[in-house]
Design a protein around this motif. Sequence first.
Motif, PDB file in Angstrom:
ATOM      1  N   LEU A 264       0.837  -1.207   0.000  1.00 39.50           N
ATOM      2  CA  LEU A 264       0.000   0.000   0.000  1.00 39.50           C
ATOM      3  C   LEU A 264       0.876   1.262   0.000  1.00 39.50           C
ATOM      4  O   LEU A 264       0.538   2.263  -0.626  1.00 39.50           O
ATOM      5  N   PHE A 265       2.007   1.193   0.724  1.00 42.51           N
ATOM      6  CA  PHE A 265       2.918   2.334   0.775  1.00 42.51           C
ATOM      7  C   PHE A 265       3.344   2.726  -0.638  1.00 42.51           C
ATOM      8  O   PHE A 265       3.291   3.899  -1.019  1.00 42.51           O
ATOM      9  N   PHE A 266       3.739   1.718  -1.440  1.00 44.24           N
ATOM     10  CA  PHE A 266       4.206   2.035  -2.800  1.00 44.24           C
ATOM     11  C   PHE A 266       3.049   2.426  -3.710  1.00 44.24           C
ATOM     12  O   PHE A 266       3.183   3.326  -4.550  1.00 44.24           O
ATOM     13  N   LEU A 267       1.891   1.790  -3.550  1.00 44.72           N
ATOM     14  CA  LEU A 267       0.734   2.133  -4.383  1.00 44.72           C
ATOM     15  C   LEU A 267       0.319   3.575  -4.131  1.00 44.72           C
ATOM     16  O   LEU A 267      -0.032   4.310  -5.063  1.00 44.72           O
ATOM     17  N   GLY A 268       0.378   4.006  -2.887  1.00 39.56           N
ATOM     18  CA  GLY A 268       0.000   5.374  -2.542  1.00 39.56           C
ATOM     19  C   GLY A 268       0.932   6.398  -3.167  1.00 39.56           C
ATOM     20  O   GLY A 268       0.544   7.541  -3.438  1.00 39.56           O
ATOM     21  N   LEU A 269       2.186   5.998  -3.380  1.00 39.58           N
ATOM     22  CA  LEU A 269       3.153   6.912  -3.994  1.00 39.58           C
ATOM     23  C   LEU A 269       3.117   6.828  -5.519  1.00 39.58           C
ATOM     24  O   LEU A 269       3.960   7.418  -6.206  1.00 39.58           O
TER      25      LEU A 269
ATOM     26  N   ALA B  55       5.134  -4.686  -5.507  1.00 42.89           N
ATOM     27  CA  ALA B  55       4.722  -3.597  -6.385  1.00 42.89           C
ATOM     28  C   ALA B  55       5.473  -3.650  -7.706  1.00 42.89           C
ATOM     29  O   ALA B  55       5.265  -2.795  -8.570  1.00 42.89           O
ATOM     30  N   GLY B  56       6.369  -4.616  -7.848  1.00 35.87           N
ATOM     31  CA  GLY B  56       7.113  -4.761  -9.100  1.00 35.87           C
ATOM     32  C   GLY B  56       8.163  -3.679  -9.304  1.00 35.87           C
ATOM     33  O   GLY B  56       8.568  -3.406 -10.433  1.00 35.87           O
TER      34      GLY B  56
ATOM     35  N   ALA C  94       8.754 -13.577 -11.123  1.00 36.07           N
ATOM     36  CA  ALA C  94       8.282 -12.594 -10.139  1.00 36.07           C
ATOM     37  C   ALA C  94       7.426 -13.280  -9.082  1.00 36.07           C
ATOM     38  O   ALA C  94       7.560 -13.005  -7.880  1.00 36.07           O
ATOM     39  N   LEU C  95       6.569 -14.191  -9.531  1.00 31.84           N
ATOM     40  CA  LEU C  95       5.698 -14.911  -8.590  1.00 31.84           C
ATOM     41  C   LEU C  95       6.537 -15.755  -7.626  1.00 31.84           C
ATOM     42  O   LEU C  95       6.313 -15.740  -6.402  1.00 31.84           O
ATOM     43  N   ILE C  96       7.534 -16.454  -8.186  1.00 36.07           N
ATOM     44  CA  ILE C  96       8.409 -17.283  -7.339  1.00 36.07           C
ATOM     45  C   ILE C  96       9.132 -16.399  -6.313  1.00 36.07           C
ATOM     46  O   ILE C  96       9.235 -16.737  -5.132  1.00 36.07           O
ATOM     47  N   ALA C  97       9.608 -15.245  -6.787  1.00 32.12           N
ATOM     48  CA  ALA C  97      10.333 -14.324  -5.895  1.00 32.12           C
ATOM     49  C   ALA C  97       9.436 -13.900  -4.739  1.00 32.12           C
ATOM     50  O   ALA C  97       9.863 -13.902  -3.573  1.00 32.12           O
TER      51      ALA C  97
END
Lengths: 249, 290
Positions: free
Chosen positions: B21-26, B156-157, B257-260
């Motif tokens: 959420l922190f990254f999505l908000g930014l 967040a990729g 990415a999913l495995i990570a």
Amino acid sequence: MTQLPQSTERKMGLVIDLDTCVGCHACVISCKGWNTENYGAPLSDQDAYGSNPSGTFLNRVHSYEVQPDQGPAQLIHFPKSCLHCEDAPCVTVCPTGASYKRVEDGIVLVNESDCIGCGLCAWSCPYGAREMDMAEGVMKKCTLCVDRIYNENLPEVDRVPSCVRTCPAGARHFGDLGDPESDVSKLVAEREGMDLMPEMGTKPVNKYLPPRPKDQVEDQIDILAPLLAPVAEEPKGFIGWLDKALEKL
Amino acid sequence: MHPAPSVIIFTTLSGLGFGLLFFLGLGMPDVTGWVAFVFFVIAYGLSVGGLMASTFHLGHPERAWKAFTQWRSSWLSREGWCAVIALTVMGLYAIGAVFLGQKWSVLGVIGSVFSLATVFTTSMIYTQLKTIPRWNMKLTPALFLSFGLAGGALLAGQTRLAVPLLLIAATIQALYWWQGDKAFAKSGTNLGTATGLGSRGEVRAFEPPHTGTNYLLREFVHVVGRKHAEKLRIISFLLAFFVPVVLLFLPFNHFFALIAVVSHLAGVAVSRWLFFAQAEHVVGLYYGKR
């Protein structure tokens, strides 16, 4: 409110004499007996008659062995219950305001209808004074028998905590530790009463009186002892012969 | 401390969820519409799922609302407030991003701040406890925050940010274990200070108060799992940091990415299990146990 009061009018608490306690556990039983049927939810037991019994107790007696550098070890019985700390961490961590310290007498209590049973107060207590009741899902702790000490329906002699009233050895004392002239304060001053885990910064109200030094056993127990030494060091006669004969075999 | 599944699930999942959420908000990633919807569903699933799990260890979950009253003194109460504010503000922000194609960036920043504040307040619940020297360290909030940020960036990729954040979290984790192993001895609390008898000689627990167990021993004295602690630390380190960092250096694809993410999640869960299982409460001293 879970903010601690700046100061309390009185500091009611217990003084426990480790010199006198005989470890009979009568205080444990009387505490459970009184408190399971008075203030708040009962103190439940789980699997009480089964193979793995456990239950809620507000007071428990440990026993420790202290081995000094010299001389024999000493066994010390050690009753432990809530110390009604001045800086009680169990009060400030409470999220709901269920845990509080009374301004009038400093007793730390739990309002059970506000307790959500999160257990954080028990986590914050260094003394293990709080136990979650498994049947009720709320935190239980010593109330200093708040329902006895002001209870005018009881004879005056009974208006002390149940554990104090019961102790057959007179090892438990109850009074106002905030008043330097009270009997308990004088006792603490005279016997150098101590705090448990002072480094935790909880400022416990309850004090423990250390055991008095034991009499030291001297090398020479009695001035007559040398005269009681065995007279015949070497056996003589038949026994002496037998001794020698058996040595040679 | 007893490693209750409810608190491990809670701190692991909600830490990741609020990190995301922190990254999505930014605005990282800068998404709207369906893509934003998927991101927010994952973030809310983790954070709200974690919060729900935390209520399972309560004796009276139906009174949980009362926990909002004591924010002046209680970190647990403050955590409740931060979580509700973060989820509400980010919810409004999500409505804008998903349905209206709008980026209300002020709202997003406020939501981000409260998301991070939620992770911080969670960590302070543990950090404040003097009774558990391994938690009562400045590294505890650093550990929770760095894990939240690293996991959030990963989810967040944000590959560029995720690698350094994972390395920072790994460093803090290593420092936390190193310092934590010395914390109990450093606290100065032992059976001597616990009984006040230490000045008289060596104190030994001779006889417990009862033959059976009790709430205190069940809750605070957990020795069973410590046997494999060293192995679990290595497993946790590899899963949480090593595998994701290696995968992030490989050419990007969704499967890696999913495995990570799954590897990181498993590693953090193992780390959290150790966080509880290895924490020793001073009350154990009274029972001659740690």
